[in-house]
Design an enzyme around this catalytic site. Structure first.
Site: not given
Ligand SMILES: *[C@@H]1O[C@H](CO)[C@@H](O)[C@H](O)[C@H]1NC(C)=O
Ligand SMILES: *[C@@H]1O[C@H](CO)[C@@H](O)[C@H](O)[C@H]1NC(C)=O
Length: 308
Positions: A43, A117-118, A235, A289
């Site tokens: 993202m 990530s996503q 994170d 993250h």
């Protein structure tokens, strides 16, 4: 036109030229002995920024001595690619990606995939929905396989937009509007109202077999040689961070994490079978993250890409 404006325009044009020169969704390809690698950005990011995935692409090409790397540019241009991370429904993105992968002849014999990530859960959806071309090893760097309950930050988005998104997620994540227009709503996982999640999540509940048991997903996921999940131990963005290892809160509250092997998704996706076959790999890395160092990547990820 003022002098300042002129300078600004010149700088802008220079920047565009630099970006254009660097902007390459594919790289490498001279070494046929190593499986191609497909990347999916997170993202607020795009396929090809030189300080982000562009650098990872170069690193992989270097470390695989010319392996083919393709970083997915969702929608086919930089603007759509950036927007996709927030505003294009994952189903639509996954479908588009599946078509793209199918058309890329270099991938026909199989490929390894790395999701950021996503991008991690989106690539898992690709594995489950699109067995051709075959994905071999899926590496999820900070992917949220059980969703998130909290969105403390929205990288590269204005504070105002980010606040709006947070409010929407907290108040009406499962409304038709949010599910349709906001990517993060589709993997919003409310543990207090687990049923709302199962019925309302239009993406994650589907790929996790929460509502219907889709055996096609199970079969396809089992075809992976390995499913590697990397969790960032410190994170501050993914809540709970254990979602990166396919874990989540025990239903009804948001503090205690349920043991991995007791979740519904674990059973309904037959992760137990993958675990007993040694296909699941859990890696932890200290840091926030996506804070990956070059050394860590070379030591932990590159060997996975070089496996026969
Ligand atoms: C990061 O998290 C790990 C595991 O929880 C912990 O041992 C370590 O001290 C943390 N590091 C920092 C810098 O907070
Ligand atoms: C989950 O794993 C733990 C420890 O390995 C074990 O004691 C427990 O029985 C398992 N639970 C289920 C539902 O398989």
């Amino acid at each position: 036109m003022g002098c300042k404006t002129k300078t600004l325009i010149v700088l802008l044009i220079a920047l565009l030229i630099v970006i254009y020169k660097w902007w390459k969704p594919t790289a490498g390809g001279t070494n046929p002995d190593v499986l191609p690698v497909v990347l999916w950005h997170g993202m607020g990011d795009t396929c090809c920024m030189p300080f982000s995935l562009g650098a990872i692409m170069s690193l992989i090409v270097e470390q695989t001595k010319g392996g083919y790397v393709r970083s997915l540019q969702i929608g086919g241009n930089p603007i759509l690619d950036w927007q996709s991370g927030f505003f294009i429904h994952p189903d639509e993105q996954v479908e588009w990606v599946c078509q793209q992968l199918l058309q890329d002849e270099r991938l026909a014999k199989g490929y390894n995939a790395i999701g950021f990530s996503q991008g991690g859960q989106f690539l898992r959806a690709v594995a489950q929905r699109c067995p051709q071309p075959p994905m071999r090893t899926l590496i999820s760097l900070g992917g949220q396989h059980q969703g998130v309950f909290g969105l403390p930050m929205c990288p590269t988005l204005s504070q105002k937009s980010c606040d709006y998104i947070s409010r929407l997620l907290n108040s009406a994540a499962y409304s038709e509007e949010a599910q349709h227009n906001l990517v993060q709503a589709t993997y919003w996982h409310d543990p207090i109202m687990e049923n709302h999640y199962r019925l309302g999540s239009t993406f994650l509940a589907n790929i996790n077999n929460e509502l219907y048991l889709n055996t096609y997903y199970v079969e396809n996921l089992q075809k992976l040689k390995k499913f590697v999940m990397v969790m960032f131990l410190n994170d501050t963005i993914v809540q709970p961070k254990e979602s990166q290892w396919f874990q989540f809160y025990t239903s009804g509250q948001d503090r205690i994490i349920q043991p991995f092997n007791e979740s519904k998704a674990y059973q309904d996706l037959h992760l137990d079978k993958m675990e007993s076959e040694g296909k699941l790999v859990f890696l932890g890395i200290e840091g926030d993250h996506l804070a990956i160092s070059k050394e860590w990547f070379i030591k932990n990820i590159v060997p996975l890409l070089l496996e026969k």
